[in-house]
Design a protein around this motif. Structure first.
Motif, PDB file in Angstrom:
ATOM      1  N   ARG A   1      -6.824  -5.122 -12.447  1.00 24.01           N
ATOM      2  CA  ARG A   1      -6.859  -3.902 -13.320  1.00 24.01           C
ATOM      3  C   ARG A   1      -8.298  -3.456 -13.402  1.00 24.01           C
ATOM      4  NH1 ARG A   1      -3.443   0.061 -15.346  1.00 24.01           N
ATOM      5  NH2 ARG A   1      -4.036   0.677 -17.413  1.00 24.01           N
TER       6      ARG A   1
ATOM      7  N   GLU B   1     -12.519 -11.515  -0.778  1.00 24.26           N
ATOM      8  CA  GLU B   1     -12.045 -10.134  -0.070  1.00 24.26           C
ATOM      9  C   GLU B   1     -12.362 -10.391   1.309  1.00 24.26           C
ATOM     10  OE1 GLU B   1     -13.879  -6.459  -0.880  1.00 24.26           O
ATOM     11  OE2 GLU B   1     -15.405  -7.531  -1.716  1.00 24.26           O
TER      12      GLU B   1
ATOM     13  N   ARG C   1     -12.024  -3.629 -12.975  1.00 21.69           N
ATOM     14  CA  ARG C   1     -12.981  -4.394 -12.376  1.00 21.69           C
ATOM     15  C   ARG C   1     -12.491  -5.820 -12.723  1.00 21.69           C
ATOM     16  NH1 ARG C   1     -16.456  -3.296 -17.071  1.00 21.69           N
ATOM     17  NH2 ARG C   1     -16.993  -5.128 -17.954  1.00 21.69           N
TER      18      ARG C   1
ATOM     19  N   VAL D   1      -6.505  -3.117  -3.166  1.00 21.08           N
ATOM     20  CA  VAL D   1      -6.758  -2.381  -4.308  1.00 21.08           C
ATOM     21  C   VAL D   1      -8.110  -1.206  -3.878  1.00 21.08           C
ATOM     22  CG1 VAL D   1      -7.630  -2.245  -6.791  1.00 21.08           C
ATOM     23  CG2 VAL D   1      -6.004  -3.903  -5.812  1.00 21.08           C
ATOM     24  N   ASP D   2      -7.874   0.013  -4.068  1.00 21.19           N
ATOM     25  CA  ASP D   2      -8.735   1.073  -3.634  1.00 21.19           C
ATOM     26  C   ASP D   2      -9.470   0.769  -2.221  1.00 21.19           C
ATOM     27  OD1 ASP D   2      -8.664   2.376  -6.016  1.00 21.19           O
ATOM     28  OD2 ASP D   2     -10.003   1.135  -6.992  1.00 21.19           O
ATOM     29  N   GLY D   3      -8.817   0.220  -1.404  1.00 18.03           N
ATOM     30  CA  GLY D   3      -9.094   0.036  -0.014  1.00 18.03           C
ATOM     31  C   GLY D   3      -9.709  -1.417   0.214  1.00 18.03           C
ATOM     32  N   ARG D   4      -9.751  -2.302  -0.624  1.00 14.57           N
ATOM     33  CA  ARG D   4     -10.405  -3.625  -0.872  1.00 14.57           C
ATOM     34  C   ARG D   4      -9.121  -4.537  -0.456  1.00 14.57           C
ATOM     35  NH1 ARG D   4     -15.147  -3.906  -4.842  1.00 14.57           N
ATOM     36  NH2 ARG D   4     -15.709  -5.683  -3.606  1.00 14.57           N
TER      37      ARG D   4
ATOM     38  N   GLU E   1       0.689  -1.065   0.079  1.00 12.99           N
ATOM     39  CA  GLU E   1       0.010  -0.022   0.083  1.00 12.99           C
ATOM     40  C   GLU E   1       1.033   1.166  -0.177  1.00 12.99           C
ATOM     41  OE1 GLU E   1      -4.127   1.745   2.345  1.00 12.99           O
ATOM     42  OE2 GLU E   1      -2.287   0.938   3.503  1.00 12.99           O
TER      43      GLU E   1
END
Length: 377
Positions: free
Chosen positions: A281, A257, A283, A241-244, A190
């Motif tokens: 990448r 996840e 979705r 990725v994007d907080g997930r 991150e």
């Protein structure tokens, strides 16, 4: 094979050892064949990426690019026990049997080799570590390589003097020793720093993880040392990725996840194979699949799931639409290669290649920086 919608073409290079002379050993080796879905190259084009993966079984780094003539081009290079793979900017990092390799793309935007490859990754720095069973690898904000040192149950960086410099160890590991106790394997980065890791268990005895394969798997927050998810089955390839926080619950064949609020794993879909290697990448998730080694990994839920689906395990890459939770494209390997380890995407590159130490290409490709006058005293 000519390109067409019904029969996509795949081109692979001749053996790197000697492209002019027949290789008797290679002739006797079991054949390896590639196949792909019709839309795989088009998806790479639409996402503006190429893909890479590693196989410790074949000892190769593979790069998948779009052939300008149509279809797919597969670049294969020899690196003993190729494992963790990471691409950031013009740098590619690779963990191998006893070394960490740092490659640099020597081509600028708009340049090409052979009027085909628009990226050429050359190994510029080699760190000799000895056999550490290095797994996932990443690049930190300061440019240093960080890797999972599985043999010593820690995160490490290469050392200028020694085999490695340990920088973090799980709180439940009591000593820095060459004993694969918990089978630390996966690394999620991150903002240029290690954030989460996966391990097969929290065992603190040599090889203790093998008795906890079914449900001993955990995810650890590197910053706090807290276990943020447990009860997993041989988890691999965590990716933030994007907080997930995504990962592969390999022993059950699930992509899913981690719900950090409830400290639980939420599966999204079943993939027919032992999952290792994950790149996301937008979705789309590029999921690496291997055929299980039943002598070592038998008795896992993956066996039951495959039987229930009346399916044989895969070796290759499936591209999953995370919104639709379906496999939309795929690249498959059949034959002698049955296991891969890591998967990466290379943004903005159509057709990459790399160089290894087994061919003459690396001897003759010379590039240099612009002249920079300096005062020499």
């Amino acid at each position: 094979m000519s390109p067409s919608d019904s029969s996509p073409s795949i081109e692979a290079p001749a053996p790197a050892e000697d492209k002019a002379q027949p290789n008797q050993a290679a002739d006797k080796a079991p054949a390896v064949t590639y196949s792909m879905s019709n839309g795989f190259p088009r998806l790479l084009a639409r996402l503006d990426v190429s893909a890479g993966f590693t196989s410790y079984q074949s000892g190769k780094l593979y790069l998948l690019g779009r052939n300008p003539k149509g279809g797919l081009m597969v670049d294969e290079r020899l690196f003993p026990k190729a494992m963790g793979l990471c691409v950031e900017g013009h740098t590619l990092a690779l963990a191998t049997l006893f070394q960490i390799q740092r490659f640099e793309n020597v081509l600028d935007k708009g340049q090409a080799i052979n009027h085909t490859q628009d990226a050429c990754y050359v190994p510029r720095l080699t760190y000799t570590t000895g056999i550490l069973d290095a797994h996932d690898i990443g690049l930190m904000a300061d440019g240093r390589i960080v890797f999972v040192n599985t043999a010593y149950n820690c995160l490490a960086v290469p050392s200028e003097r020694h085999s490695f410099t340990p920088i973090w160890m799980p709180p439940f590991i009591s000593a820095l020793v060459n004993e694969d106790r918990c089978h630390l394997n996966g690394l999620a980065m991150e903002a240029g720093r290690p954030r989460y890791v996966t391990a097969v268990s929290r065992s603190d005895t040599i090889d203790g993880w093998r008795d906890r394969r079914a449900d001993g798997g955990i995810v650890i927050d590197v910053e706090t040392g807290e276990i943020v998810c447990s009860g997993l089955s041989m988890p691999h390839s965590p990716r933030l990725v994007d907080g997930r926080l995504w990962l592969l619950n390999s022993g059950t064949g699930e992509l899913g996840e981690v719900d950090l609020a409830t400290k639980s794993f939420r599966p999204h879909m079943f993939c027919p194979g032992f999952g290792r290697g994950l790149a996301i990448r937008g979705r789309h998730a590029f999921v690496g699949l291997s055929k299980p080694r039943y002598k070592r990994f038998e008795g896992l839920k993956l066996d039951e799931r495959l039987k229930a689906a009346d399916s044989e395990p895969w070796c290759g890459i499936q591209v999953i639409d995370l919104d639709k939770k379906t496999c939309v494209e795929w690249f498959r390997i059949d034959g002698a290669v049955a296991e891969i380890y890591d998967v990466a995407v290379l943004p903005g590159i159509a057709c990459p290649m790399s160089l290894d130490f087994a061919s003459n290409e690396i001897k003759s490709l010379i590039t240099h920086d612009p002249l920079t006058p300096e005062t020499v005293s």
